[in-house]
Enzyme design. Sequence first.
Site, PDB file in Angstrom:
ATOM      1  N   MET A   8       0.859  -1.186   0.000  1.00  0.00           N
ATOM      2  CA  MET A   8       0.000   0.000   0.000  1.00  0.00           C
ATOM      3  C   MET A   8       0.891   1.232   0.000  1.00  0.00           C
ATOM      4  O   MET A   8       1.602   1.496   0.970  1.00  0.00           O
ATOM      5  CB  MET A   8      -0.930  -0.011   1.220  1.00  0.00           C
ATOM      6  N   GLU A   9       0.848   1.976  -1.088  1.00  0.00           N
ATOM      7  CA  GLU A   9       1.726   3.131  -1.249  1.00  0.00           C
ATOM      8  C   GLU A   9       1.495   4.140  -0.133  1.00  0.00           C
ATOM      9  O   GLU A   9       0.367   4.516   0.172  1.00  0.00           O
ATOM     10  CB  GLU A   9       1.504   3.790  -2.614  1.00  0.00           C
ATOM     11  N   GLN A  68       7.902  -5.345  -5.518  1.00  0.00           N
ATOM     12  CA  GLN A  68       6.871  -5.119  -6.534  1.00  0.00           C
ATOM     13  C   GLN A  68       7.285  -4.006  -7.494  1.00  0.00           C
ATOM     14  O   GLN A  68       7.772  -2.955  -7.072  1.00  0.00           O
ATOM     15  CB  GLN A  68       5.537  -4.737  -5.898  1.00  0.00           C
ATOM     16  N   CYS A  98      -2.993  -0.795  -9.254  1.00  0.00           N
ATOM     17  CA  CYS A  98      -3.032   0.566  -8.724  1.00  0.00           C
ATOM     18  C   CYS A  98      -4.070   1.410  -9.454  1.00  0.00           C
ATOM     19  O   CYS A  98      -4.047   1.525 -10.683  1.00  0.00           O
ATOM     20  CB  CYS A  98      -1.663   1.222  -8.847  1.00  0.00           C
ATOM     21  N   ASN A 199      -8.210 -10.590  -2.220  1.00  0.00           N
ATOM     22  CA  ASN A 199      -7.872  -9.324  -1.574  1.00  0.00           C
ATOM     23  C   ASN A 199      -9.057  -8.366  -1.694  1.00  0.00           C
ATOM     24  O   ASN A 199      -9.777  -8.384  -2.679  1.00  0.00           O
ATOM     25  CB  ASN A 199      -6.615  -8.732  -2.235  1.00  0.00           C
ATOM     26  N   GLY A 200      -9.240  -7.530  -0.665  1.00  0.00           N
ATOM     27  CA  GLY A 200     -10.258  -6.496  -0.721  1.00  0.00           C
ATOM     28  C   GLY A 200     -11.321  -6.608   0.358  1.00  0.00           C
ATOM     29  O   GLY A 200     -12.013  -7.618   0.442  1.00  0.00           O
ATOM     30  N   GLU A 201     -11.443  -5.559   1.202  1.00  0.00           N
ATOM     31  CA  GLU A 201     -12.478  -5.454   2.240  1.00  0.00           C
ATOM     32  C   GLU A 201     -12.456  -6.585   3.262  1.00  0.00           C
ATOM     33  O   GLU A 201     -13.492  -6.970   3.794  1.00  0.00           O
ATOM     34  CB  GLU A 201     -13.877  -5.355   1.607  1.00  0.00           C
ATOM     35  N   ARG A 224      -5.548  -2.677   4.502  1.00  0.00           N
ATOM     36  CA  ARG A 224      -5.730  -1.645   5.529  1.00  0.00           C
ATOM     37  C   ARG A 224      -6.061  -2.214   6.901  1.00  0.00           C
ATOM     38  O   ARG A 224      -5.710  -1.623   7.930  1.00  0.00           O
ATOM     39  CB  ARG A 224      -6.823  -0.672   5.081  1.00  0.00           C
TER      40      ARG A 224
END
Length: 316
Positions: A8-9, A68, A98, A199-201, A224
């Site tokens: 995560m940037e 990455q 991204c 991936n996601g939520e 996150r």
Amino acid sequence: MKLVLAPMEGLTDPIMRDVLTHVGSFDWCVTEFIRVTDSVLPDHIYHSYCPELLNDGKTAAGTPVHVQFLGNNPTMLAANAVRAVELGAPAIDMNFGCPAKTVNRHRGGSVLLDEPETVYQLVKAVRDAVPAEIPVSAKMRLGYMDRNFTLENAHAIEDAGAAWVTVHARTKADGYTPPAFWDQLQPIRHALSINVIANGEIWNNQDARQCLLESGCEDLMIGRAAVTTPDVTQCIRQNKDEAILQWSDLITLQIRFLNGSYKKEMNMVGRYKQWLGMMSKHYPEAKLLWDEVKRLKQVDEIIAKLNHFQNIMPTV
């Protein structure tokens, strides 16, 4: 089950990776993307993004760190991947997820999901360039503005020789707005022979179980939630819905974070406040602490405040 810390940037930088792998239970983590254009990057850039290269490609806790890349030049991506491996990278990951406008405007990240053939060429160039024993993987979304090429991109990644693919279960157009469409990973998993990581939520153990059920995947990448609730991987592995870490444990982690090296003290303070703000969504104690540190500008002042809170702060 494999649990992976997401790239995560501006969030999972080396210091955050050190903290989260110190307390979390990750099989590996992935660096923030390294942008490649028309040259082989100097070594100090790699060591800036991934100082773990100086530690056998692992965090202090022993967790492998995959490097990455993001870009659209197959020759330069391949050359940079070779250099990263020479410096100690245990694996290479390719970014096709991204959603940032500036990145997409320069034909990087998720915009390439409208070009499955390009996706194939980029992954293949890297796969062909690095030693066979070094895994190459890719991270993608369900698509750019729609899902028209979801399976084509997944097949392109597999056909190019990737060892696995991680799929963020939303399109670029979906951004990070809930929900994530975990069920849309089911066709990808059935279509491919390589592993598919969901991936996601995924914010907690219940989300993890539901994602596994709907996606049919066996492994998860956590983003996150790992920052907001650093014990989330422990909860998932132990199938527990309640928190495992005490607030005093989290204060110790925050002090570890603040003692990490960073370019400028103001950057470190800003990064810490960003993290504390995220934890405030989950921990009532973090909200109280925020009121105490929000005006502080020196790392030593914040550490002193944390030590004070660790001794006197009641459990809320």
